[in-house]
Scaffold this motif. Sequence first.
Motif, PDB file in Angstrom:
ATOM      1  N   GLN A 294       0.842  -1.183   0.000  1.00  0.00           N
ATOM      2  CA  GLN A 294       0.000   0.000   0.000  1.00  0.00           C
ATOM      3  C   GLN A 294       0.881   1.237   0.000  1.00  0.00           C
ATOM      4  O   GLN A 294       1.630   1.478   0.944  1.00  0.00           O
ATOM      5  N   ILE A 295       0.806   2.016  -1.068  1.00  0.00           N
ATOM      6  CA  ILE A 295       1.584   3.255  -1.155  1.00  0.00           C
ATOM      7  C   ILE A 295       1.000   4.273  -0.187  1.00  0.00           C
ATOM      8  O   ILE A 295      -0.217   4.365  -0.014  1.00  0.00           O
ATOM      9  N   ASP A 296       1.849   5.073   0.454  1.00  0.00           N
ATOM     10  CA  ASP A 296       1.392   6.081   1.407  1.00  0.00           C
ATOM     11  C   ASP A 296       0.395   7.032   0.758  1.00  0.00           C
ATOM     12  O   ASP A 296       0.603   7.514  -0.361  1.00  0.00           O
ATOM     13  N   LYS A 297      -0.689   7.320   1.498  1.00  0.00           N
ATOM     14  CA  LYS A 297      -1.804   8.084   0.944  1.00  0.00           C
ATOM     15  C   LYS A 297      -1.424   9.501   0.528  1.00  0.00           C
ATOM     16  O   LYS A 297      -1.931  10.017  -0.465  1.00  0.00           O
ATOM     17  N   ASP A 298      -0.532  10.148   1.302  1.00  0.00           N
ATOM     18  CA  ASP A 298      -0.216  11.538   0.961  1.00  0.00           C
ATOM     19  C   ASP A 298       0.442  11.637  -0.413  1.00  0.00           C
ATOM     20  O   ASP A 298       0.161  12.563  -1.183  1.00  0.00           O
ATOM     21  N   ILE A 299       1.288  10.666  -0.737  1.00  0.00           N
ATOM     22  CA  ILE A 299       1.953  10.673  -2.038  1.00  0.00           C
ATOM     23  C   ILE A 299       0.941  10.442  -3.152  1.00  0.00           C
ATOM     24  O   ILE A 299       0.964  11.117  -4.191  1.00  0.00           O
ATOM     25  N   LEU A 300       0.025   9.495  -2.948  1.00  0.00           N
ATOM     26  CA  LEU A 300      -1.002   9.219  -3.949  1.00  0.00           C
ATOM     27  C   LEU A 300      -1.916  10.419  -4.150  1.00  0.00           C
ATOM     28  O   LEU A 300      -2.260  10.777  -5.291  1.00  0.00           O
ATOM     29  N   GLN A 301      -2.308  11.064  -3.058  1.00  0.00           N
ATOM     30  CA  GLN A 301      -3.211  12.205  -3.153  1.00  0.00           C
ATOM     31  C   GLN A 301      -2.549  13.388  -3.862  1.00  0.00           C
ATOM     32  O   GLN A 301      -3.179  14.053  -4.688  1.00  0.00           O
ATOM     33  N   ASN A 302      -1.292  13.640  -3.540  1.00  0.00           N
ATOM     34  CA  ASN A 302      -0.580  14.735  -4.207  1.00  0.00           C
ATOM     35  C   ASN A 302      -0.454  14.482  -5.697  1.00  0.00           C
ATOM     36  O   ASN A 302      -0.624  15.393  -6.525  1.00  0.00           O
ATOM     37  N   THR A 303      -0.148  13.235  -6.053  1.00  0.00           N
ATOM     38  CA  THR A 303      -0.021  12.881  -7.461  1.00  0.00           C
ATOM     39  C   THR A 303      -1.352  13.060  -8.184  1.00  0.00           C
ATOM     40  O   THR A 303      -1.406  13.590  -9.299  1.00  0.00           O
ATOM     41  N   ALA A 304      -2.445  12.636  -7.537  1.00  0.00           N
ATOM     42  CA  ALA A 304      -3.774  12.756  -8.148  1.00  0.00           C
ATOM     43  C   ALA A 304      -4.140  14.208  -8.411  1.00  0.00           C
ATOM     44  O   ALA A 304      -4.886  14.513  -9.347  1.00  0.00           O
ATOM     45  N   LYS A 305      -3.605  15.127  -7.581  1.00  0.00           N
ATOM     46  CA  LYS A 305      -3.852  16.557  -7.769  1.00  0.00           C
ATOM     47  C   LYS A 305      -2.865  17.177  -8.771  1.00  0.00           C
ATOM     48  O   LYS A 305      -2.950  18.355  -9.085  1.00  0.00           O
ATOM     49  N   GLY A 306      -1.913  16.378  -9.236  1.00  0.00           N
ATOM     50  CA  GLY A 306      -0.977  16.860 -10.241  1.00  0.00           C
ATOM     51  C   GLY A 306       0.328  17.381  -9.697  1.00  0.00           C
ATOM     52  O   GLY A 306       1.042  18.083 -10.404  1.00  0.00           O
ATOM     53  N   TYR A 307       0.672  17.005  -8.452  1.00  0.00           N
ATOM     54  CA  TYR A 307       1.900  17.495  -7.849  1.00  0.00           C
ATOM     55  C   TYR A 307       2.839  16.354  -7.471  1.00  0.00           C
ATOM     56  O   TYR A 307       2.407  15.327  -6.943  1.00  0.00           O
ATOM     57  N   GLU A 308       4.118  16.576  -7.723  1.00  0.00           N
ATOM     58  CA  GLU A 308       5.135  15.698  -7.171  1.00  0.00           C
ATOM     59  C   GLU A 308       5.273  15.989  -5.675  1.00  0.00           C
ATOM     60  O   GLU A 308       4.913  17.061  -5.200  1.00  0.00           O
ATOM     61  N   THR A 309       5.832  15.021  -4.940  1.00  0.00           N
ATOM     62  CA  THR A 309       6.080  15.177  -3.509  1.00  0.00           C
ATOM     63  C   THR A 309       7.571  15.062  -3.254  1.00  0.00           C
ATOM     64  O   THR A 309       8.212  14.127  -3.737  1.00  0.00           O
TER      65      THR A 309
END
Length: 322
Positions: A294-309
């Motif tokens: 399970q990939i960490d949620k914050d990274i997935l959410q940022n990517t879905a919004k179009g941002y790298e972390t």
Amino acid sequence: MSTLRPLHSNDIKRPDEQNKHGISMEYIEYIDRETSTLCKEKVPGERWLKWLYHNPFGKIALHSVVKNKFLSAWYGHKMDSPQSCAKIPDFVKNLGIDMDEATRTMEDYTSFNDFFIRKLKPEARPVDDESESIVSPADGKVMAFERIDQLGSFFVKGSKFSLDNFLQDKELSTKYSDGSLLIFRLAPADYHRFHFPANGHISATTQISGEYYSVSPYAVKNKLDIYWKNKREFSTLKTETSGNILLCEVGATMVGAIIQNYTPESEIKKGMEKGYFKFGGSTVIMLLEKGKNQIDKDILQNTAKGYETSIKMGERIATACT
């Protein structure tokens, strides 16, 4: 240093307000993981990159000269010369590099490349020690996709990552076709050694020849195929808790070489060094098997919004499913 500002919902521009979210024609924004703030990236050679990838005359130079191996090899050799040491102080100052993390001072390096592949003090990059965690293999900016066919959330809508072209191995591409994909982008200012993300048994390296396009977002946002056109090397890490993790190091413009310094077919520990990139920005791509992690949620959410972390080597990025 990058300018920080508080991250609010109205900071997140929609696709019709900005060219592919965090990647505009004017600048690159990313989310700082530690502070949850939106940052503007300082990009060396930014005007040059925009000209090469978004100007008709620049594209001619790109396809006739810049993407070719000889230019990157020539510049990499130039960065090995003692005279290149003169570039170090301004590079450190302009990009805000923390030399307190390095094992040597600026004056101790024999060339710019010697500085570029600098080692860090162990305490500068603590490695998450949870037995079921997967950690970042490198410093940089990360994008993560639970399914490989979801890349349209960051790149041009409808873009697909071609595993067949990327791996040139039908068995492996079938194995990871419904798995997860993480892309770690190393900018020139980043620490340029890469490490193992988990404990396990590591295979030998498979090398695939290719071009030397830039992996900057200015280049890849409309040209996803850069990842399978560029020179790359991959290996498989067999783990007890996270399945088989495929690790691929991708070369880029001005990358002198990809150096693997691990022992093939050996048992390794999470956080151990795997190798390093000589001069230039580069990319590490990680493939995970479906249902294993399970990939960490914050990274997935940022990517879905179009941002790298932003990420540091050793930070947890995923956890094995139990």
